[in-house]
Scaffold this active site. Sequence first.
Site, mmCIF file in Angstrom:
data_model
loop_
_atom_site.group_PDB
_atom_site.id
_atom_site.type_symbol
_atom_site.label_atom_id
_atom_site.label_comp_id
_atom_site.label_asym_id
_atom_site.label_seq_id
_atom_site.Cartn_x
_atom_site.Cartn_y
_atom_site.Cartn_z
ATOM 1 N N ASP A 47 0.819 -1.212 0.000
ATOM 2 C CA ASP A 47 0.000 0.000 0.000
ATOM 3 C C ASP A 47 0.851 1.259 0.000
ATOM 4 O O ASP A 47 0.647 2.162 -0.814
ATOM 5 C CB ASP A 47 -0.911 0.036 1.237
ATOM 6 C CG ASP A 47 -1.956 -1.055 1.193
ATOM 7 O OD1 ASP A 47 -1.870 -1.952 0.335
ATOM 8 O OD2 ASP A 47 -2.852 -1.019 2.048
ATOM 9 N N ARG A 70 0.653 6.141 17.503
ATOM 10 C CA ARG A 70 0.464 7.139 16.455
ATOM 11 C C ARG A 70 1.095 8.491 16.766
ATOM 12 O O ARG A 70 1.683 9.118 15.885
ATOM 13 C CB ARG A 70 -1.034 7.304 16.168
ATOM 14 C CG ARG A 70 -1.717 6.025 15.677
ATOM 15 C CD ARG A 70 -0.861 5.257 14.726
ATOM 16 N NE ARG A 70 -1.549 4.142 14.081
ATOM 17 C CZ ARG A 70 -0.896 3.228 13.382
ATOM 18 N NH1 ARG A 70 0.426 3.266 13.239
ATOM 19 N NH2 ARG A 70 -1.575 2.246 12.811
#
Lengths: 406, 406, 406, 406
Positions: D16, D96
């Site tokens: 991806d 994150r």
Amino acid sequence: MSKIDKVVLAYSGGLDTSVIVRWLQDTYGCEVVTFTADIGQGEEVEPARAKAEALGVKEIYIDDLREEFVRDFVFPMFRANTIYEGEYLLGTSIARPLIAKRLIEIANETGADAISHGATGKGNDQVRFELGAYALKPGIQVIAPWREWDLNSREKLMQYCEQHKIPVDFSNKKKKSPYSMDANLLHISYEGGVLEEPWAEAEEDMWRWSVSPEAAPDKPTYITLQYENGDPVAIDGERLSPATLLEKLNKLGGANGIGRLDIVENRYVGMKSRGCYETPGGTILLKAHRAIESITLDREVAHLKDELMPRYAKLIYNGYWWSPEREMLQAAIDQSQSVVNGEVRLKLYKGSVSAVGRRSEDSLFDEKIATFEDDAGAYDQKDAEGFIKLNALRLRIAAGKGRDLI
Amino acid sequence: MSKIDKVVLAYSGGLDTSVIVRWLQDTYGCEVVTFTADIGQGEEVEPARAKAEALGVKEIYIDDLREEFVRDFVFPMFRANTIYEGEYLLGTSIARPLIAKRLIEIANETGADAISHGATGKGNDQVRFELGAYALKPGIQVIAPWREWDLNSREKLMQYCEQHKIPVDFSNKKKKSPYSMDANLLHISYEGGVLEEPWAEAEEDMWRWSVSPEAAPDKPTYITLQYENGDPVAIDGERLSPATLLEKLNKLGGANGIGRLDIVENRYVGMKSRGCYETPGGTILLKAHRAIESITLDREVAHLKDELMPRYAKLIYNGYWWSPEREMLQAAIDQSQSVVNGEVRLKLYKGSVSAVGRRSEDSLFDEKIATFEDDAGAYDQKDAEGFIKLNALRLRIAAGKGRDLI
Amino acid sequence: MSKIDKVVLAYSGGLDTSVIVRWLQDTYGCEVVTFTADIGQGEEVEPARAKAEALGVKEIYIDDLREEFVRDFVFPMFRANTIYEGEYLLGTSIARPLIAKRLIEIANETGADAISHGATGKGNDQVRFELGAYALKPGIQVIAPWREWDLNSREKLMQYCEQHKIPVDFSNKKKKSPYSMDANLLHISYEGGVLEEPWAEAEEDMWRWSVSPEAAPDKPTYITLQYENGDPVAIDGERLSPATLLEKLNKLGGANGIGRLDIVENRYVGMKSRGCYETPGGTILLKAHRAIESITLDREVAHLKDELMPRYAKLIYNGYWWSPEREMLQAAIDQSQSVVNGEVRLKLYKGSVSAVGRRSEDSLFDEKIATFEDDAGAYDQKDAEGFIKLNALRLRIAAGKGRDLI
Amino acid sequence: MSKIDKVVLAYSGGLDTSVIVRWLQDTYGCEVVTFTADIGQGEEVEPARAKAEALGVKEIYIDDLREEFVRDFVFPMFRANTIYEGEYLLGTSIARPLIAKRLIEIANETGADAISHGATGKGNDQVRFELGAYALKPGIQVIAPWREWDLNSREKLMQYCEQHKIPVDFSNKKKKSPYSMDANLLHISYEGGVLEEPWAEAEEDMWRWSVSPEAAPDKPTYITLQYENGDPVAIDGERLSPATLLEKLNKLGGANGIGRLDIVENRYVGMKSRGCYETPGGTILLKAHRAIESITLDREVAHLKDELMPRYAKLIYNGYWWSPEREMLQAAIDQSQSVVNGEVRLKLYKGSVSAVGRRSEDSLFDEKIATFEDDAGAYDQKDAEGFIKLNALRLRIAAGKGRDLI
């Protein structure tokens, strides 16, 4: 977005929403249903009918929602002593869910597939209208012209009027004010203009609902407010409907210079914004409700309400009136109010409202125990020693182990 | 309880605590150390020396704690916009931990094994003194004469004076008031007397620190308050020490009829009690601090502070200043204040204080974004659609599944 | 305390409370009414009758309260996913308000002026019994023998038995355990003995309700639990009464080694205490309730419940079941549960319980939207940009003004 | 959006993000900087270099962030006993903000004007990346290809690879799994595939980090974890760096079948989503941290932490690690941890972790007071009466006035 056949517009009859009528007709090729509500903004709503007709609107709704507004929105909110950011009584916020509800009801009645409103893309009101609409009718489409069109100045709007032959007297020239204003039975608000500089003081002639404290009478006004189940029901013994009662409090408060507020607040969309507000009746109601609760509510219930309040206020400010979490909080708040009955005596004077007396059949104030005089054994002072000792135990143990608080 | 050799007494020089000196000497056969503090109550503290000497006290402490009081107790509390039960500015509560700390310091210096105070067994102050004392010195013993003796009326006290030859001029006859009062730099309080009937309005001549709004000047007073790290440091450009600044605000507020309060509050010991308060400077400080925070604090930080505040207020009211949970909350509050710098312009007028302007190098108010005029792309109104759509998603799903909010 | 004529005693039939019967008769010269309840502690209650008769008790109450206990106390508590201090399922705490309620009902029926119990002065149970009693009948008197007498060791109790000819087989010699235990349908607890050293591991033979995970079956047990309005109503399709359902879950959990807990907890009276608990059914219920809520509750309602839960747990732990603040919180919790319907599939295996499936007519899980596959436009990914942009706006403004987060 | 010259991409080296490199180059005509981090996902990061080079990337960052990840993100989060929605240990959420921070640092170093990531428009990760980026560098631009392009299926991606000659072995065929997975030192997660049906049990062969409880050893593993200032520093006496310690706990936990979780959670973007997680080390850490806090933290501090935790967890879940409100909460949490020192003994067995012992120099457990045996006067049981009486006072007054709780 699929094709739109019919849209219900929150229509004030003013310039902006009149332009929106035409713009919707032209841009979406759809039928427009107008909805104009009297929520106590102090302007006639009936003239909106002729204006809408002139714009070719066939389905025109004009509703007097004042009683519903105060009974089902303002009063439930005041049960929680609701204030946003320590100051703001949520006058604009609390009216929006009612408008959203009515827009959806009319969409259902008229078979409309969309709603529209005249709120800008920077403000809280778009959020409040649209969250409410989506929560009540998930398939509804929303058209927010201010986020779509490029008529983003007064000049462009006027030009659009000319091009589309929208009568310019729609623009309410007389009332043209340097401020963006919003009004309903609970308050009137001012934004924009010189207020965009937070250091600049608001001009005296901006305020519309209240005299300045300086101009208020030199003698105080006393009133007695009666409460039942947490809601006010009478002033000085005269039972009044919710809207009538609030209207009367607005007059009394305004005449005594009560309820002006000048703040910088935090909008849900992420920016700070300066706003001035007049909430004469609401300011009185907040004081009075706290006073009647002070003798009728259990201490821990009162404290729990105080801790939940900021979150409840934020929900309303952000547009989540129509949400399960607001209803869950409301259930708790309402559960506490069945004992909130009685009377509060208030002094209104040159900008201040004070509670000077409170009494109730449901009072928990126990003069026999509270007294500084001999209480005939109602309270055993020796109990206090054990109370303190055990409350201190964890602190004593920690200190004994060398924990240092200083 | 083991034998007590020496006790440190919080001594005002008044009748009650003078009786306590003698009663401690007689009842416990112990030496009494007196401690008298100036925390701004507005009475000379030096005369307490002669009175204590006359009672045979050898170790006499008389301290001016005004600066410490405001700097280390009042200001930290105001950083949280602290209010108990929506109204009370905690004037009495915040002074007690300082007294408790000093009692313990003196106990350590003088080798005393106990402390004593003149608070009754019904009130909050006994709890505040004793929790503080236990938290700071876990092995300390506490003597609370009002919980032990039977001198529970003025007559019995006077009789005791006569029997023990305590000069009756100790009783400060001139000042004899029908109210139980407490004062310090932050406030003066009134309880008892006619106030024990919550429906009865307080008499005008009860109030001591402020003129009535009616009697205040007909012209408003404007002041500018400067903040650094969440604390006020200057009035109208003049830098002042904490105590001097608060003293000046008291004068300004009092002269303009600001800061009167009449409430029924919930005591930690379980009863409701009527109290009247004058907090002129504190009332101004609360308004000003909120105003400077309104332009400098992040929204979510401000809301978090608002949600924590009632709990923080309750800790102070209940006497837990000296506790690890108060210190934990203080850490969060103080962490937020480094950006709270700038100036607030205030209008004082006949009982009201309004913020009319605020500015700061640390302001987060962004006129370019907030403006109603063209913002040159600083804010993309189209973002609002996605914002609303996703915030509404859970509500739309629920409504789509048939959940009903009305 | 005024004279006491009749006292209702929470009577287990064991040694301690049998001594209390006689001690009350002797010390207060009053009549004793005994009350013995079956709340699922796993011991016959009927034998208490003969023992009470032998002690001269004339009014003997023996009640089976198992269904009421689970229906009106355990289940409402589990609606909130209640855990105290992150671990404890409140097995003891939740039984006390039921006992308190029944003691007061019996006092009302028999015209007793006092209640009594066998809880010590160090624990939480005295608080729970007495707060409940005072809240339900404010004029009741409470006798807590362990706080009054000097029989504070087993030897003195036995000696008292001999002196007063209390049959020593009352002492349940067989069951004599080194631990202080408490049991009801929700749990069994262990305190004291070697557990008083928090570093020492509990011995395997202490545990009574569950096999060790090591001894549990090598194959998992799967069950399906059905919920209605937030309460479990059936196991594997078989509808069961509340008590029967919990009993069955206890068996299933116990057989699979589920529900053991070893913690140090904070008592309301101020000390830390080590406790071990077996709550097999409750451990399963907590997992299952969270699982059924996970698909049926709105997100914000779930989060609000999570934030309120610690406070609700603390109320129950501290003995405030019978309080207006608990009822206010319960109103909010219960309001959220009408949609909590459906089925949870659970895997029980060697000490663990996992939710492996959940389904409901009221599910808000929307596979069309959640899917990683093509969602046919159910969700517009472009909405996310505006959502993020506006949520970030306040952070961007602050960073733009130089605020530093790192 | 202005023109973009250079963009920093969070690059995994997989299919991806390799497609994204080319798509960014083609669509924006800009230079791409790749950033690949080792945060313990268990895959080599070095191979990403050759792949990036093959795609024409000139500036390639490959960082080992494992120690920073655990020390500055995982451990601070565990100080709060953080769990989202009662179950989820936030394994994805907490990684994150570190990635966001590093993206911005690299953007600053390389003069990039944008960042990009491979998160979809439906998930939480886009929010976490972008909120972090905006908060740290307000002028940064963000490109989220999944919200922009139409390559929304595996087939289209493969087709794009062919068209653009992206080597297909980038697609990691061997590892092709029916699940969307994410891994770092704290956990591995699974979404999608059969999990999209919440009633379907996860298949045994989905789990990668832990053996099934069935397959775990028949004998328990005991370990001792040592804490300093709220963070674990040693296992069985061996001091280990943060990342090494967590890695070892993952091995120990995984080998004993610990840390599997199967839930439906509420995403910030408004939908419910099914996820399975393995967090072996984190599950042990949560248990251990609570245990060491249980003897070292003051009760009220512990309760305050418990009440703040859900809000703190929500901030992290929603992507607000880099926000002033998270830092304000962290200040409170960290302030409480200086006393959280000592050792916890844990039993790991077939899916369960239990604390079986805990000890500390900073322990507040006071055996002398807690004991069931004679405490030699350390605690005066008579204090309990006053404690209960005054805590009951408000309830007694209310009941006396006829308030009914039943």
